[in-house]
Design an enzyme around this catalytic site. Structure first.
Site, PDB file in Angstrom:
ATOM      1  N   HIS A 180       0.840  -1.207   0.000  1.00  0.00           N
ATOM      2  CA  HIS A 180       0.000   0.000   0.000  1.00  0.00           C
ATOM      3  C   HIS A 180       0.875   1.257   0.000  1.00  0.00           C
ATOM      4  O   HIS A 180       0.672   2.167  -0.816  1.00  0.00           O
ATOM      5  CB  HIS A 180      -0.922  -0.017   1.235  1.00  0.00           C
ATOM      6  CG  HIS A 180      -1.802   1.164   1.364  1.00  0.00           C
ATOM      7  ND1 HIS A 180      -3.158   1.112   1.118  1.00  0.00           N
ATOM      8  CD2 HIS A 180      -1.548   2.452   1.720  1.00  0.00           C
ATOM      9  CE1 HIS A 180      -3.689   2.303   1.324  1.00  0.00           C
ATOM     10  NE2 HIS A 180      -2.716   3.141   1.687  1.00  0.00           N
ATOM     11  N   GLU A 181       1.840   1.294   0.894  1.00  0.00           N
ATOM     12  CA  GLU A 181       2.669   2.497   1.022  1.00  0.00           C
ATOM     13  C   GLU A 181       3.608   2.664  -0.172  1.00  0.00           C
ATOM     14  O   GLU A 181       3.922   3.790  -0.562  1.00  0.00           O
ATOM     15  CB  GLU A 181       3.438   2.480   2.340  1.00  0.00           C
ATOM     16  CG  GLU A 181       2.563   2.367   3.587  1.00  0.00           C
ATOM     17  CD  GLU A 181       1.429   3.387   3.678  1.00  0.00           C
ATOM     18  OE1 GLU A 181       1.516   4.482   3.081  1.00  0.00           O
ATOM     19  OE2 GLU A 181       0.435   3.082   4.370  1.00  0.00           O
ATOM     20  N   HIS A 222       1.895   4.658  -2.792  1.00  0.00           N
ATOM     21  CA  HIS A 222       2.007   6.104  -2.532  1.00  0.00           C
ATOM     22  C   HIS A 222       3.380   6.618  -2.973  1.00  0.00           C
ATOM     23  O   HIS A 222       3.479   7.671  -3.607  1.00  0.00           O
ATOM     24  CB  HIS A 222       1.816   6.409  -1.047  1.00  0.00           C
ATOM     25  CG  HIS A 222       0.425   6.241  -0.556  1.00  0.00           C
ATOM     26  ND1 HIS A 222      -0.673   6.785  -1.182  1.00  0.00           N
ATOM     27  CD2 HIS A 222      -0.056   5.590   0.528  1.00  0.00           C
ATOM     28  CE1 HIS A 222      -1.761   6.480  -0.504  1.00  0.00           C
ATOM     29  NE2 HIS A 222      -1.414   5.745   0.534  1.00  0.00           N
TER      30      HIS A 222
END
Length: 194
Positions: free
Chosen positions: A96-97, A100
């Site tokens: 997920h990160e 980003h």
């Protein structure tokens, strides 16, 4: 973990923080996550885009709030050891990160304080990481079958947007709705949503 100068992006939420692992155990799980095919692919794509992912880019920390991890622009990824206990949770947070981080890498003018920019990256991270896979939603207690993925993404985007000091709930919702189709359908660096 969070400070007033650089908002933490993408705060995944897990548990109550009382059952987590030690920083050393979590750091070992992070090292194992680097062998995950999605993690390896995202790191390769960041490096192809000109963004180096160094040895200290992903770190285990003890977090204050009920979050599993975060991405801080220009610094890297933190994984909250005190909220994570199993390898799958760590893998999920890292993926997920990294989405980003990839978004920041490919869009050199990304402004995390801009509600639309931040919301778009949250849509993509929740969609492309598998955070809203049906099985994960069942484990969270969400049993609705129809439209569960998009409902989950919207719910999780709004939770993450609460960490952005420039975005009220109304502004976050408006931004998310305005850019939904573009960002939901943007699957880069993947050919399609995994």
């Amino acid at each position: 973990m969070e400070d007033d100068t650089s908002p933490t992006i993408g705060s995944s939420r897990f548990g109550d923080g009382q059952r987590g692992s030690s920083i050393e155990e979590c750091q070992n799980m992070i090292r194992r996550s680097l062998r995950n095919p999605k993690v390896k692919f995202l790191i390769e794509q960041m490096e192809k885009s000109g963004c180096r992912v160094g040895a200290n880019f992903i770190n285990a920390v003890v977090c204050k709030g009920p979050i599993a991890g975060g991405y801080t622009a220009g610094e890297g990824i933190t994984v909250c050891s005190n909220y994570l206990t199993i390898q799958d949770e760590v893998n999920q947070v890292v993926i997920h990160e990294l989405i980003h981080a990839y978004d920041e890498c490919r869009a050199k003018n990304l402004d995390w304080l801009n509600c639309a920019h931040h919301s778009c990256s949250e849509i993509r991270a929740n969609h492309l990481s598998g955070d809203c896979h049906f099985k994960r939603e069942l484990l969270r207690g969400y049993l609705d079958m129809r439209g569960h993925e998009q409902d989950c993404i919207k719910r999780r985007v709004m939770m993450s947007m609460r960490n952005n000091p420039n975005c009220t709930e109304a502004a976050s919702k408006d931004a998310m709705e305005a850019i939904w189709d573009i960002c939901y359908n943007d699957t880069k660096p993947f050919d399609r949503a995994p």
